[in-house]
Design an enzyme around this catalytic site. Structure first.
Site, PDB file in Angstrom:
ATOM      1  N   PHE A   1       0.850  -1.193   0.000  1.00  0.00           N
ATOM      2  CA  PHE A   1       0.000   0.000   0.000  1.00  0.00           C
ATOM      3  C   PHE A   1       0.885   1.243   0.000  1.00  0.00           C
ATOM      4  O   PHE A   1       1.760   1.391   0.864  1.00  0.00           O
ATOM      5  CB  PHE A   1      -0.911   0.008   1.228  1.00  0.00           C
ATOM      6  CG  PHE A   1      -2.058  -0.953   1.139  1.00  0.00           C
ATOM      7  CD1 PHE A   1      -3.343  -0.515   0.852  1.00  0.00           C
ATOM      8  CD2 PHE A   1      -1.856  -2.315   1.338  1.00  0.00           C
ATOM      9  CE1 PHE A   1      -4.401  -1.405   0.759  1.00  0.00           C
ATOM     10  CE2 PHE A   1      -2.905  -3.216   1.243  1.00  0.00           C
ATOM     11  CZ  PHE A   1      -4.181  -2.759   0.947  1.00  0.00           C
TER      12      PHE A   1
ATOM     13  N   TYR B   1       3.374   8.118   1.154  1.00  0.00           N
ATOM     14  CA  TYR B   1       4.094   6.843   1.107  1.00  0.00           C
ATOM     15  C   TYR B   1       4.419   6.414  -0.323  1.00  0.00           C
ATOM     16  O   TYR B   1       5.200   5.492  -0.540  1.00  0.00           O
ATOM     17  CB  TYR B   1       3.285   5.755   1.817  1.00  0.00           C
ATOM     18  CG  TYR B   1       3.385   5.827   3.317  1.00  0.00           C
ATOM     19  CD1 TYR B   1       4.328   5.088   4.011  1.00  0.00           C
ATOM     20  CD2 TYR B   1       2.537   6.656   4.045  1.00  0.00           C
ATOM     21  CE1 TYR B   1       4.431   5.157   5.384  1.00  0.00           C
ATOM     22  CE2 TYR B   1       2.624   6.743   5.425  1.00  0.00           C
ATOM     23  CZ  TYR B   1       3.575   5.991   6.091  1.00  0.00           C
ATOM     24  OH  TYR B   1       3.669   6.075   7.458  1.00  0.00           O
TER      25      TYR B   1
ATOM     26  N   HIS C   1       8.275  -9.135  15.778  1.00  0.00           N
ATOM     27  CA  HIS C   1       8.559  -7.703  15.831  1.00  0.00           C
ATOM     28  C   HIS C   1      10.004  -7.518  16.319  1.00  0.00           C
ATOM     29  O   HIS C   1      10.401  -8.086  17.339  1.00  0.00           O
ATOM     30  CB  HIS C   1       7.579  -7.011  16.775  1.00  0.00           C
ATOM     31  CG  HIS C   1       7.531  -5.536  16.628  1.00  0.00           C
ATOM     32  ND1 HIS C   1       8.607  -4.717  16.927  1.00  0.00           N
ATOM     33  CD2 HIS C   1       6.534  -4.699  16.219  1.00  0.00           C
ATOM     34  CE1 HIS C   1       8.284  -3.453  16.703  1.00  0.00           C
ATOM     35  NE2 HIS C   1       7.034  -3.410  16.271  1.00  0.00           N
TER      36      HIS C   1
ATOM     37  N   GLU D   1      -2.634  -3.954  13.507  1.00  0.00           N
ATOM     38  CA  GLU D   1      -1.640  -4.839  14.100  1.00  0.00           C
ATOM     39  C   GLU D   1      -2.151  -5.477  15.384  1.00  0.00           C
ATOM     40  O   GLU D   1      -1.816  -6.633  15.691  1.00  0.00           O
ATOM     41  CB  GLU D   1      -0.350  -4.070  14.369  1.00  0.00           C
ATOM     42  CG  GLU D   1       0.829  -4.945  14.764  1.00  0.00           C
ATOM     43  CD  GLU D   1       2.139  -4.182  14.750  1.00  0.00           C
ATOM     44  OE1 GLU D   1       2.795  -4.147  13.693  1.00  0.00           O
ATOM     45  OE2 GLU D   1       2.502  -3.597  15.796  1.00  0.00           O
TER      46      GLU D   1
END
Length: 386
Positions: free
Chosen positions: A155, A160, A267, A337
């Site tokens: 995305f 971005y 993570h 998340e």
């Protein structure tokens, strides 16, 4: 002539005792009939059970009991037949056995671990992928036999979009080299998608996406977008999906070792932490809530993978949770998340990727990291998100 007088014998009067005897006789006969009916009914029932067992053992039909896992509000019903082409007819007589080529490699050991400085297996027997724990030549040759296609979803909305050129350039260098790849770029600026030269069997698809005002909404909307496009497009073109953040770049080879039914990445900030340090959603009002004594790892939603079916089911549940939270006026601590981690707490990933697959050089180096395959691009988060 002799006259013979015939005397008719009259029946004696019907007494009360005769009535009682008759009633008793009728009841006894009825009871006998009732007992016989029970016998016949039992024999019929036994026959039906035996026939049912025979049919079941011979595969004519099967009995199934729905299984529900904690944290799942309602059973997930994913119908493979609803996705055209996802279930092919098999001609069993034409199945072929393919053999691996003669590969030369060191003999594996059943007594010695490939690495002892890191954990390489979860309690539910899902491998944790680190450099040095697998032979890529073997798994790559096995994967080639399936003639599979991989979709890479990214995305790039609002600011971005500036990361797309580097993302796609490095993906062409390092991502699934030698395999068929479809890039799916979701963006609100289709004209800004770079026109790069792709290798053979690499395809670029641009999907227009809505530019939400808040970056949190953009993040949460990804689950819905992926879910919808699986049923509309993805299932026709790919077998596996890999979902990645656009503000990252590939720094080393990322291949089929990351593929399985459902794959999540540790993570980089929490791979060595205890549960009480995980940033799970701890408010019970949220659909992403995880109790303090539950959960295995904290996974980052910047890089995950799975089969089309596996990602479809995961995104469906996460999006449903996000929608329910919105109706309650709640937003999970870390948006999609948080819902992603809630799903994985009760639907264990079949493969776990080490922090090699998500790293930020701003965190420095770690001796356990032999490779840094997918790394963050340096940026000012406030300027990009604002």
């Amino acid at each position: 002539m002799v006259l013979v007088k015939t005397v008719s014998k009259e029946k004696p009067p019907f007494t009360v005792s005769d009535k009682v005897n008759q009633d008793v006789s009728v009841k006894m006969n009825f009871q006998k009939m009732k007992n016989c009916s029970k016998c016949y009914g039992f024999l019929i029932f036994l026959f039906v059970v035996m026939v049912s067992i025979w049919f079941h053992r011979n595969g004519y039909f099967s009995f199934s009991i729905p299984r529900f896992q904690r944290g799942q509000q309602e059973p997930i019903e994913f119908k493979e037949n609803s996705l055209e082409g996802s279930q092919q007819c098999i001609d069993w007589d034409k199945l072929q056995t393919a053999s691996l080529p003669n590969l030369k490699y060191a003999k594996p050991s059943a007594l010695q671990l490939p690495r002892t400085d890191v954990n390489i297996l979860t309690p539910w027997l899902a491998p944790i992928i680190w450099e040095g724990t697998y032979n890529y030549d073997i798994i790559n040759e096995q994967f080639k036999q399936g003639n599979y296609s991989i979709g890479l979803v990214v995305f790039a909305v609002k600011k971005y979009v500036q990361f797309l050129p580097e993302f796609l350039r490095t993906a062409e260098l390092y991502f699934m080299v030698g395999h068929k790849v479809h890039y799916y770029v979701f963006t609100d600026q289709p004209e800004a998608v770079p026109n790069i030269t792709l290798k053979t069997n690499r395809f670029l698809h641009v999907v227009e996406s809505e530019p939400y005002k808040r970056w949190q909404d953009v993040s949460m909307q990804r689950m819905e977008s992926i879910h919808q496009h699986i049923s509309n497009q993805f299932y026709k073109e790919v077998d596996y999906l890999v979902c990645a953040d656009s503000d990252m770049k590939f720094n080393d080879y990322v291949g089929v070792e990351i593929l399985d039914e459902l794959v999540a990445t540790l993570h980089p900030a929490y791979y060595g932490s205890e549960r009480n340090h995980f940033p799970y959603e701890r408010r019970e009002i949220s659909e992403a809530y995880i109790p303090a004594d539950e959960g295995d790892f904290y996974y980052m939603a910047a890089f995950y993978a799975g089969t089309v079916q596996g990602i479809y089911k995961m995104t469906q549940v996460c999006y449903d949770g996000i929608q329910k939270d919105r109706k309650k006026g709640v937003e999970a601590a870390w948006q999609e998340e948080s819902h992603f981690n809630k799903y994985l707490a009760y639907h264990k990933p079949t493969k776990v990727l080490s922090p090699e697959y998500i790293w930020d050089n701003a965190m420095g180096n770690r001796e356990i990291l032999k490779k840094k395959r997918f790394i963050a691009v340096p940026k000012d988060h406030n300027k990009i998100r604002n």
